[in-house]
Motif scaffolding. Structure first.
Motif, PDB file in Angstrom:
ATOM      1  N   ARG A   1       0.836  -1.199   0.000  1.00  0.00           N
ATOM      2  CA  ARG A   1       0.000   0.000   0.000  1.00  0.00           C
ATOM      3  C   ARG A   1       0.872   1.252   0.000  1.00  0.00           C
ATOM      4  O   ARG A   1       0.634   2.197  -0.747  1.00  0.00           O
ATOM      5  CB  ARG A   1      -0.915  -0.011   1.233  1.00  0.00           C
TER       6      ARG A   1
ATOM      7  N   GLN B   1       2.785   6.907  13.450  1.00  0.00           N
ATOM      8  CA  GLN B   1       1.354   6.703  13.289  1.00  0.00           C
ATOM      9  C   GLN B   1       0.633   7.977  12.853  1.00  0.00           C
ATOM     10  O   GLN B   1      -0.212   7.947  11.950  1.00  0.00           O
ATOM     11  CB  GLN B   1       0.747   6.198  14.608  1.00  0.00           C
ATOM     12  N   GLU B   2       0.957   9.108  13.437  1.00  0.00           N
ATOM     13  CA  GLU B   2       0.257  10.351  13.113  1.00  0.00           C
ATOM     14  C   GLU B   2       0.523  10.767  11.670  1.00  0.00           C
ATOM     15  O   GLU B   2      -0.391  11.106  10.920  1.00  0.00           O
ATOM     16  CB  GLU B   2       0.711  11.471  14.077  1.00  0.00           C
TER      17      GLU B   2
ATOM     18  N   TYR C   1       1.631   8.815   9.333  1.00  0.00           N
ATOM     19  CA  TYR C   1       1.132   7.742   8.475  1.00  0.00           C
ATOM     20  C   TYR C   1      -0.333   7.969   8.109  1.00  0.00           C
ATOM     21  O   TYR C   1      -0.729   7.877   6.949  1.00  0.00           O
ATOM     22  CB  TYR C   1       1.297   6.406   9.205  1.00  0.00           C
ATOM     23  N   ILE C   2      -1.148   8.307   9.099  1.00  0.00           N
ATOM     24  CA  ILE C   2      -2.580   8.518   8.857  1.00  0.00           C
ATOM     25  C   ILE C   2      -2.801   9.722   7.959  1.00  0.00           C
ATOM     26  O   ILE C   2      -3.583   9.685   7.015  1.00  0.00           O
ATOM     27  CB  ILE C   2      -3.329   8.685  10.194  1.00  0.00           C
ATOM     28  N   SER C   3      -2.074  10.826   8.233  1.00  0.00           N
ATOM     29  CA  SER C   3      -2.270  12.040   7.450  1.00  0.00           C
ATOM     30  C   SER C   3      -1.809  11.868   6.000  1.00  0.00           C
ATOM     31  O   SER C   3      -2.351  12.476   5.087  1.00  0.00           O
ATOM     32  CB  SER C   3      -1.526  13.218   8.094  1.00  0.00           C
TER      33      SER C   3
ATOM     34  N   HIS D   1      -4.122   8.153   4.536  1.00  0.00           N
ATOM     35  CA  HIS D   1      -5.549   7.945   4.775  1.00  0.00           C
ATOM     36  C   HIS D   1      -6.361   8.418   3.563  1.00  0.00           C
ATOM     37  O   HIS D   1      -6.061   9.452   2.966  1.00  0.00           O
ATOM     38  CB  HIS D   1      -5.986   8.716   6.030  1.00  0.00           C
ATOM     39  N   SER D   2      -7.399   7.669   3.192  1.00  0.00           N
ATOM     40  CA  SER D   2      -8.280   8.015   2.060  1.00  0.00           C
ATOM     41  C   SER D   2      -7.447   8.389   0.838  1.00  0.00           C
ATOM     42  O   SER D   2      -7.476   9.518   0.359  1.00  0.00           O
ATOM     43  CB  SER D   2      -9.214   9.170   2.444  1.00  0.00           C
ATOM     44  N   THR D   3      -6.722   7.426   0.314  1.00  0.00           N
ATOM     45  CA  THR D   3      -5.705   7.710  -0.699  1.00  0.00           C
ATOM     46  C   THR D   3      -6.268   8.223  -2.023  1.00  0.00           C
ATOM     47  O   THR D   3      -5.538   8.838  -2.797  1.00  0.00           O
ATOM     48  CB  THR D   3      -4.871   6.442  -0.981  1.00  0.00           C
TER      49      THR D   3
ATOM     50  N   ASP E   1      -8.974  10.252  -2.198  1.00  0.00           N
ATOM     51  CA  ASP E   1      -9.627  11.539  -1.978  1.00  0.00           C
ATOM     52  C   ASP E   1      -8.819  12.635  -2.673  1.00  0.00           C
ATOM     53  O   ASP E   1      -7.598  12.701  -2.553  1.00  0.00           O
ATOM     54  CB  ASP E   1      -9.729  11.813  -0.478  1.00  0.00           C
TER      55      ASP E   1
ATOM     56  N   HIS F   1      -6.537  14.728  -0.568  1.00  0.00           N
ATOM     57  CA  HIS F   1      -5.389  13.976  -0.054  1.00  0.00           C
ATOM     58  C   HIS F   1      -4.341  13.716  -1.135  1.00  0.00           C
ATOM     59  O   HIS F   1      -3.148  13.672  -0.847  1.00  0.00           O
ATOM     60  CB  HIS F   1      -5.859  12.661   0.565  1.00  0.00           C
TER      61      HIS F   1
ATOM     62  N   ARG G   1      -0.519  14.967  -0.590  1.00  0.00           N
ATOM     63  CA  ARG G   1       0.623  14.059  -0.653  1.00  0.00           C
ATOM     64  C   ARG G   1       1.701  14.581  -1.599  1.00  0.00           C
ATOM     65  O   ARG G   1       2.892  14.538  -1.295  1.00  0.00           O
ATOM     66  CB  ARG G   1       0.182  12.654  -1.107  1.00  0.00           C
TER      67      ARG G   1
END
Length: 399
Positions: free
Chosen positions: A331, A368-369, A371-373, A376-378, A380, A383, A387
């Motif tokens: 992923r 983790q923080e 990673y999510i930001s 997340h919702s790849t 969208d 987002h 990125r």
């Protein structure tokens, strides 16, 4: 442990147990007899089948799964009917009452097809929490944006007159026990053993063209395959390398449109509204390439220039690994590499060392923080843009 020799080879208790098991399975298979049922084929129009269901002549059994087709699958299926293309046969089991005066049909295989036909006829697509008007969503279709009610009278008649082929079975022994045995046996046999096409294999068939042929060649080029590194064998299977290759081009197109604050996939085409669905983005890209509204050859040259840069300076950026090690998962492989490629396509410069780049990649995966930001919702749209902009800062050492 007891042990003896057979033809010079030691045989253990485990060997004996396995041999006994195989003998039991063999004996069981020998005991199975041929099923005693009648089989024949009929054809009925969609109009007839809808009427049969309304009258209770067709029954949906409990062992059938719920409706699971997504909207794209359902729309494509209806379009196939309107085009007059053949669709898979239905399988039904016929029940006749003791007096032989009435008959009913149990739908063994074909629930997804029947449900899609019924929903299009009634004008609403419903699956899970989704409830929306049912309109053909393929932009290249002559029926794009049309519900059943919006079809011409000729198309409505064609849809309702479309002939469905049905394989019908009934039991020679008309007992409830044997009927249930035959029904479940047929259902199990026809729903196992096949291999579903991958999403990209389907796209290749739908958008087949000289451009698709060229994409197959380009996605298998040594430089691109080499960047996949230890995953190149896996990525060459089921057209996965082609999907990833198209994803880089399609998401770059989306990013460029987002930068312009355009809601459309292609400038000047009001029917090309950008979607947050990966499948639709990739389909749109291939469709507009085929229509020459996107110049694939120009985009391809830009992409290969970037792949050459990556190959020379940051080859390991495409490697994949596991979260509990210093490697990145599949992923992360795709979304991280996608952002990296698009940033370079957009003119970003590389001002950090390969070591710094890869260390940051691992840190990003473990934090983790962040990673999510980042992941997340790849699909969208916001987002995707975040990125790429994030990657631009990383490459020049501004993070």
């Amino acid at each position: 442990m007891d042990e003896f020799f057979e033809n010079g080879t030691p045989v253990t208790d485990e060997d004996i147990e396995q041999n006994n098991l195989e003998q039991e399975e063999s004996a069981e298979s020998i005991a199975i007899q041929r099923y005693a049922f009648n089989a024949f084929r009929i054809e009925r129009s969609i109009r007839d089948i809808l009427t049969w269901v309304d009258k209770g002549k067709i029954i949906i059994p409990e062992f059938q799964r719920d409706f699971v087709w997504n909207f794209n699958q359902s729309s494509r299926f209806i379009e196939s009917i309107l085009l007059g293309l053949p669709i898979p046969d239905f399988f039904m089991f016929r029940l006749i009452d003791n007096q032989g005066k009435s008959e009913k049909y149990i739908l063994i295989d074909g629930l997804q097809r029947y449900t899609t036909i019924r929903q299009y006829f009634e004008g609403r697509y419903e699956q899970g929490k989704t409830n929306r008007p049912f309109k053909i969503n393929n932009k290249s279709s002559q029926w794009y944006g049309k519900s059943y009610e919006k079809l011409s009278d000729i198309d409505k008649d064609y849809f309702q007159d479309y002939s469905l082929k049905i394989n019908v079975f009934d039991s020679v022994e008309n007992s409830e026990k044997m009927q249930k045995l035959y029904m479940t046996a047929i259902f199990e046999r026809i729903n196992t053993g096949s291999t579903k096409l991958s999403a990209q294999e389907v796209r290749n068939a739908i958008y087949t063209s000289d451009i698709i042929k060229q994409i197959k060649v380009d996605a298998s080029s040594p430089i691109f395959v080499e960047l996949l590194q230890n995953d190149k064998t896996k990525y060459m299977q089921r057209c996965r390398n082609e999907e990833f290759y198209i994803r880089l081009l399609a998401y770059n197109q989306v990013y460029q449109q987002i930068k312009k604050r355009s809601p459309y996939f292609v400038d000047g085409d009001a029917d090309s509204k950008i979607s947050s669905s990966k499948d639709l983005m990739l389909c749109n890209y291939l469709y507009f390439c085929n229509k020459c509204l996107i110049n694939y050859n120009e985009e391809k040259i830009k992409l290969f220039n970037v792949l050459n840069v990556i190959s020379q300076f940051l080859k390991n950026s495409f490697c994949t690994v596991k979260r509990d090690s210093d490697e990145i998962s599949d992923r992360i492989h795709e979304v991280f590499s996608e952002a990296f490629v698009i940033a370079l396509l957009d003119g970003a410069e590389i001002k950090i060392s390969p070591e710094t780049f890869n260390n940051y990649k691992i840190k990003l995966w473990r934090d983790q923080e962040t990673y999510i930001s980042f992941f997340h919702s790849t699909t969208d749209l916001e987002h995707i843009s975040k990125r790429v902009d994030y990657m631009k800062k990383l490459l020049v050492g501004e993070l």
